[in-house]
Design an enzyme around this catalytic site. Structure first.
Site, PDB file in Angstrom:
ATOM      1  N   HIS A  21       0.846  -1.208   0.000  1.00 17.71           N
ATOM      2  CA  HIS A  21       0.000   0.000   0.000  1.00 17.71           C
ATOM      3  C   HIS A  21       0.882   1.260   0.000  1.00 17.71           C
ATOM      4  O   HIS A  21       0.577   2.235  -0.697  1.00 17.71           O
ATOM      5  CB  HIS A  21      -0.913   0.012   1.234  1.00 17.71           C
ATOM      6  N   LYS A  45     -18.394  -5.886   7.768  1.00 20.42           N
ATOM      7  CA  LYS A  45     -17.229  -6.708   7.429  1.00 20.42           C
ATOM      8  C   LYS A  45     -16.339  -6.814   8.672  1.00 20.42           C
ATOM      9  O   LYS A  45     -15.917  -5.798   9.224  1.00 20.42           O
ATOM     10  CB  LYS A  45     -16.460  -6.053   6.272  1.00 20.42           C
ATOM     11  N   ARG A  94      -2.240  -5.700  -8.851  1.00 24.52           N
ATOM     12  CA  ARG A  94      -1.110  -6.626  -8.702  1.00 24.52           C
ATOM     13  C   ARG A  94      -1.059  -7.567  -9.895  1.00 24.52           C
ATOM     14  O   ARG A  94      -0.314  -7.379 -10.826  1.00 24.52           O
ATOM     15  CB  ARG A  94      -1.232  -7.410  -7.389  1.00 24.52           C
ATOM     16  N   SER A 132      -3.251  -7.839   2.395  1.00 19.26           N
ATOM     17  CA  SER A 132      -3.498  -7.797   3.844  1.00 19.26           C
ATOM     18  C   SER A 132      -3.936  -9.169   4.331  1.00 19.26           C
ATOM     19  O   SER A 132      -3.510  -9.626   5.401  1.00 19.26           O
ATOM     20  CB  SER A 132      -4.581  -6.767   4.166  1.00 19.26           C
TER      21      SER A 132
END
Ligand code: PNS
Length: 166
Positions: A21, A45, A94, A132
């Site tokens: 990040h 969440k 990515r 993450s």
């Protein structure tokens, strides 16, 4: 604030913030004058870190640098971006596996608001496999995640997962 200042919002869950990040924020700062790292406050969440913990960790990552601000938002991302006078939303890309969902989200955001552009920045090669979630999983089962997250994020992960390697 001057109208000429170019502002981008970099939204995400950032649970937790990783070196990948940081890499994206640094790339965004080469294009934008100000980057707002915006944490989605999503009570439905389940997150490992509270929004407050995440804000603190991200602020520390940039030593309170003036061109990076950290905030939390709820509701629609494009509404938040407009409120902040941002012209762009930054998302890190990515691998090709990221593409489908990112493309869908970008097109939906464009449909909702045509003034805000989504800009995808390719992450540095060394971060291509990190996320993450995978970092949390490795940490949870005692893996060594040194160098993948800032030092203070590693400390916070250690508090949550005492089995984690130092
Ligand atoms: O790090 P993440 O979890 O991939 O980030 C996803 C995020 C926060 C960018 C996305 O869920 C989001 O923008 N949520 C806010 C609601 C919204 O505007 N959704 C997109 C259009 S429906």
């Amino acid at each position: 604030m001057s109208k000429n200042i170019k502002i981008a919002v970099y939204p995400g869950s950032f649970d937790p913030f990783t070196n990948g990040h940081i890499d994206i924020v640094e790339r965004a700062l080469k294009i934008f004058d100000q980057v707002i790292v915006a944490i989605l406050n999503n009570p439905s969440k389940k997150a490992l870190f509270t929004v407050e913990e995440r804000v603190e960790m991200i602020k520390k990552s940039f030593n309170n640098g003036e061109n990076v601000t950290v905030d939390a938002f709820d509701g629609l991302l494009v509404d938040y971006a407009r409120m902040q006078n941002a012209t762009a939303v930054i998302r890190g890309m990515r691998a090709i596996s990221d593409f489908e969902s990112e493309f869908q989200m970008a097109l939906m955001n464009r449909r909702l608001c045509r003034e805000v552009q989504t800009i995808f920045l390719m992450t540095g090669l060394r971060w291509i496999f990190t996320s993450s979630s995978i970092i949390k999983e490795a940490a949870q089962f005692g893996g060594d995640i040194t160098g993948m997250v800032p030092v203070f994020v590693k400390q916070k992960l250690k508090e949550k997962f005492p089995k984690m390697k130092e």
